[in-house]
Design an enzyme around this catalytic site. Structure first.
Site, mmCIF file in Angstrom:
data_model
loop_
_atom_site.group_PDB
_atom_site.id
_atom_site.type_symbol
_atom_site.label_atom_id
_atom_site.label_comp_id
_atom_site.label_asym_id
_atom_site.label_seq_id
_atom_site.Cartn_x
_atom_site.Cartn_y
_atom_site.Cartn_z
ATOM 1 C CB SER A 2 -0.903 0.016 1.238
ATOM 2 O OG SER A 2 -1.513 1.282 1.410
ATOM 3 C CE1 TYR B 284 -3.993 -2.091 5.226
ATOM 4 C CE2 TYR B 284 -3.364 0.160 4.666
ATOM 5 C CZ TYR B 284 -3.752 -1.105 4.267
ATOM 6 O OH TYR B 284 -3.888 -1.395 2.932
#
Length: 253
Positions: free
Chosen positions: A148, A161
């Site tokens: 990501s 995250y």
């Protein structure tokens, strides 16, 4: 764009029940790849197999929980029994549970670590011997990890995250030093704002609203956009490794 080089290959795609995993499985199958679909939701996988087969492709549904070592071991045996060696692995399974660190949501932290980092490692452990054997025999072998943009750019309340994705990005970088000399390609893909089920995991109403606002303002990517990038990357000549790809909506800085 020609993806003819994909024809006849055998892939494992995790997170195949939805989002980037499902889109990638569909696209690979449409170009002649035998695809083993790994995810927890067996019913969704069965439906996807039916769709792929109706379109003339080959797919195998393998209900798998990447957070469970025994489940991954059983899935590996099933894939090998059905398809033999795998030459393309896509780690698309992931979970995004943003909340302030001060909330102390250790259950969410553990779930993200188990899925995004340890889950990817379990799949890598299971199928890397296949990739090495294929490459030694002169074939094309690919490991693709979906990380990501959060691995690089901090977003408030996404610290854990982002940390899991930074770990996956670093893992990919380090694995290239081990697998590259053995002719196994390792690709790390870092999408920006992408329309997947990850947003549906967010149980914080304020953060969910922020995500909705970002999609409205930025015109986020689709899962198909990421699948197309994976197909492009893995269909290059075997000596060409597109090692790192950051893909953002044009409006996302």
């Amino acid at each position: 764009m020609s993806y003819d080089a994909l024809t006849g290959r055998t892939a494992v795609v995790t997170g195949a029940a939805s989002g980037m995993g499902e889109a990638t499985a569909r696209l690979l199958a449409s170009h002649g790849v035998r695809v083993a679909l790994l995810a927890r939701r067996a019913e969704r996988l069965t439906e996807l197999v039916a769709t792929i087969e109706a379109d003339g492709g080959q797919a195998l549904a393998v209900a798998t929980d990447v957070t469970d070592p025994a489940s991954v071991d059983a899935a590996t045996e099933r894939v090998h029994a059905a398809y033999g060696r795998v030459d393309l692995v896509v780690n698309a399974a992931g979970v995004m549970l943003p909340n302030p660190v001060t909330d102390g949501r250790t259950d969410e932290w553990q779930r993200m670590l188990d899925t995004n980092v340890a889950g990817a490692l379990r799949i890598i452990r299971a199928f890397t011997p296949d990739l090495i054997a294929v490459a030694e025999a002169g074939g094309t072998a690919d490991l693709v990890n979906i990380s990501s943009i959060g691995a690089h750019i901090p977003f408030p309340n996404y610290a854990v995250y982002g940390a899991t994705k930074a770990a996956l990005t670093y893992l990919s970088q380090s694995l290239r030093t081990e697998l590259g000399p053995r002719d196994v390609r390792v690709t790390n893909i870092e999408p920006g704002l992408t329309d997947t089920e990850l947003a549906g995991h967010v149980d914080n109403a304020e953060l969910a609203g922020q995500l909705d606002g970002m999609f409205d303002a930025l015109t986020g990517l689709s899962a198909d956009d990421i699948a197309d990038l994976i197909a492009f990357t893995t269909s290059r000549a075997r000596h060409v490794n597109l090692r790192q790809a950051i893909v953002l909506p044009t409006r996302q800085a």
